[in-house]
Design a protein around this motif. Structure first.
Motif, short mmCIF file in Angstrom:
data_model
loop_
_atom_site.label_atom_id
_atom_site.label_comp_id
_atom_site.label_asym_id
_atom_site.label_seq_id
_atom_site.Cartn_x
_atom_site.Cartn_y
_atom_site.Cartn_z
N LYS A 63 5.73 -14.52 -22.10
CA LYS A 63 5.06 -13.30 -21.68
C LYS A 63 4.46 -13.52 -20.30
CE LYS A 63 3.72 -11.55 -26.21
NZ LYS A 63 2.60 -11.06 -27.01
N THR A 64 4.72 -12.58 -19.41
CA THR A 64 4.19 -12.72 -18.06
C THR A 64 3.71 -11.37 -17.55
OG1 THR A 64 6.29 -12.26 -16.95
CG2 THR A 64 5.84 -14.56 -17.52
N ASN A 65 2.92 -11.42 -16.50
CA ASN A 65 2.59 -10.24 -15.73
C ASN A 65 2.46 -10.68 -14.28
OD1 ASN A 65 -0.37 -10.59 -14.98
ND2 ASN A 65 -0.48 -10.80 -17.20
N LYS A 66 2.48 -9.76 -13.37
CA LYS A 66 2.53 -10.11 -11.95
C LYS A 66 1.29 -10.88 -11.48
CE LYS A 66 4.67 -7.32 -9.10
NZ LYS A 66 4.95 -6.15 -8.26
N ALA A 67 0.17 -10.67 -12.15
CA ALA A 67 -1.04 -11.39 -11.76
C ALA A 67 -0.92 -12.89 -12.04
CB ALA A 67 -2.26 -10.81 -12.48
N ILE A 89 18.90 -9.84 -5.48
CA ILE A 89 17.67 -10.11 -6.24
C ILE A 89 16.69 -8.98 -5.94
CG2 ILE A 89 15.72 -11.69 -6.56
CD1 ILE A 89 18.26 -13.07 -7.39
N GLU A 90 16.26 -8.26 -6.97
CA GLU A 90 15.30 -7.19 -6.78
C GLU A 90 13.94 -7.78 -6.42
OE1 GLU A 90 15.18 -4.53 -10.09
OE2 GLU A 90 17.36 -4.39 -10.18
N TYR A 91 13.28 -7.15 -5.46
CA TYR A 91 11.94 -7.57 -5.07
C TYR A 91 11.08 -6.33 -4.89
CZ TYR A 91 13.24 -6.27 -0.30
OH TYR A 91 13.64 -5.57 0.80
N VAL A 111 6.32 -10.62 -0.60
CA VAL A 111 7.20 -9.94 -1.54
C VAL A 111 7.10 -10.65 -2.88
CG1 VAL A 111 8.83 -9.10 0.20
CG2 VAL A 111 9.26 -11.30 -0.92
N TYR A 112 7.44 -9.92 -3.94
CA TYR A 112 7.41 -10.46 -5.29
C TYR A 112 8.77 -10.23 -5.95
CZ TYR A 112 2.34 -10.59 -4.93
OH TYR A 112 1.06 -10.87 -4.54
N PHE A 113 9.19 -11.20 -6.74
CA PHE A 113 10.41 -11.06 -7.53
C PHE A 113 10.28 -11.94 -8.77
CE2 PHE A 113 11.02 -14.40 -4.47
CZ PHE A 113 11.70 -15.41 -5.14
N GLN A 114 11.22 -11.78 -9.71
CA GLN A 114 11.13 -12.53 -10.96
C GLN A 114 12.32 -13.45 -11.14
OE1 GLN A 114 10.37 -8.77 -13.27
NE2 GLN A 114 9.04 -10.16 -14.42
N ASP A 115 12.06 -14.56 -11.83
CA ASP A 115 13.14 -15.49 -12.18
C ASP A 115 13.81 -15.01 -13.47
OD1 ASP A 115 11.71 -16.41 -14.43
OD2 ASP A 115 11.61 -18.47 -13.73
N PRO A 116 14.85 -15.70 -13.95
CA PRO A 116 15.56 -15.24 -15.15
C PRO A 116 14.71 -15.14 -16.42
CG PRO A 116 16.88 -16.86 -13.98
CD PRO A 116 15.52 -16.84 -13.33
N ASN A 117 13.55 -15.81 -16.45
CA ASN A 117 12.68 -15.76 -17.62
C ASN A 117 11.54 -14.77 -17.46
OD1 ASN A 117 13.52 -18.11 -19.55
ND2 ASN A 117 13.77 -18.85 -17.47
N GLY A 118 11.49 -14.09 -16.33
CA GLY A 118 10.46 -13.09 -16.09
C GLY A 118 9.25 -13.59 -15.34
N TYR A 119 9.24 -14.88 -14.96
CA TYR A 119 8.11 -15.39 -14.18
C TYR A 119 8.10 -14.73 -12.80
CZ TYR A 119 7.52 -19.07 -17.65
OH TYR A 119 7.31 -19.74 -18.82
N TRP A 120 6.92 -14.38 -12.33
CA TRP A 120 6.77 -13.76 -11.01
C TRP A 120 6.60 -14.82 -9.94
CZ3 TRP A 120 7.70 -8.91 -9.74
CH2 TRP A 120 7.72 -7.94 -10.77
N ILE A 121 7.26 -14.59 -8.82
CA ILE A 121 7.19 -15.49 -7.67
C ILE A 121 6.82 -14.63 -6.46
CG2 ILE A 121 8.46 -17.09 -6.19
CD1 ILE A 121 10.48 -17.23 -8.68
N GLU A 122 5.84 -15.10 -5.74
CA GLU A 122 5.47 -14.46 -4.46
C GLU A 122 5.98 -15.35 -3.34
OE1 GLU A 122 1.52 -14.06 -1.66
OE2 GLU A 122 1.22 -13.97 -3.83
N VAL A 123 6.58 -14.74 -2.34
CA VAL A 123 6.90 -15.46 -1.10
C VAL A 123 6.18 -14.72 0.01
CG1 VAL A 123 8.71 -16.11 0.54
CG2 VAL A 123 9.09 -16.40 -1.91
N ASN A 124 5.49 -15.50 0.84
CA ASN A 124 4.70 -14.89 1.92
C ASN A 124 4.87 -15.68 3.22
OD1 ASN A 124 2.70 -17.04 2.09
ND2 ASN A 124 1.86 -16.26 0.19
N ASP A 125 4.26 -15.18 4.28
CA ASP A 125 4.34 -15.86 5.58
C ASP A 125 2.97 -16.37 6.03
OD1 ASP A 125 3.11 -13.48 6.29
OD2 ASP A 125 4.56 -12.93 7.84
#
Length: 127
Positions: A63-67, A89-91, A111-125
């Protein structure tokens, strides 16, 4: 007083091979040796001695959420967003607007996107 340095993050996943392939393809992480055990847990390098541990838990409910996310920084976020688009990859931004980045009040683009298990990943600058 105690001092700490970040060492690793561990994620429970349904299929280790699928998750390893995702992180290698999307984030271009290199697999490193699991020096802790001979288990099926696999490790990826996040650089500078930091690691991402991928732990097989095929029957676990994830179970995950973006937070609840982890964030990585890159010097060229626009190039990374192009990479996500090429991989289909949807972001989204923080609010969930599809295919949109977000610029925080401090000027950091993310930006935020999810891995195959639903974990949220943020990539920033934020460099």
């Amino acid at each position: 007083m105690h001092t700490f340095v970040f060492n690793h993050i561990a994620l429970s996943v349904k299929d280790v091979d699928i998750s390893i392939a995702f992180y290698q393809k999307v984030l271009q992480l290199k697999e490193i040796k699991n020096t802790a055990s001979n288990s099926k847990t696999r490790w990826l390098s996040l650089g500078e001695g930091k690691q991402l541990h991928i732990i097989p838990r095929p029957d676990a409910e994830i179970k995950t959420n973006k937070a609840v996310h982890f964030a990585l920084t890159t010097v060229n976020i626009d190039s990374f967003v192009t990479h996500l688009k090429e991989l289909k990859i949807e972001y989204s931004d923080w609010l969930g607007t599809p295919n949109k980045d977000y610029v925080r009040n401090d000027g950091i683009k993310q930006v935020y996107f999810q891995d195959p298990n639903g974990y949220w990943i943020e990539v920033n600058d934020a460099i």
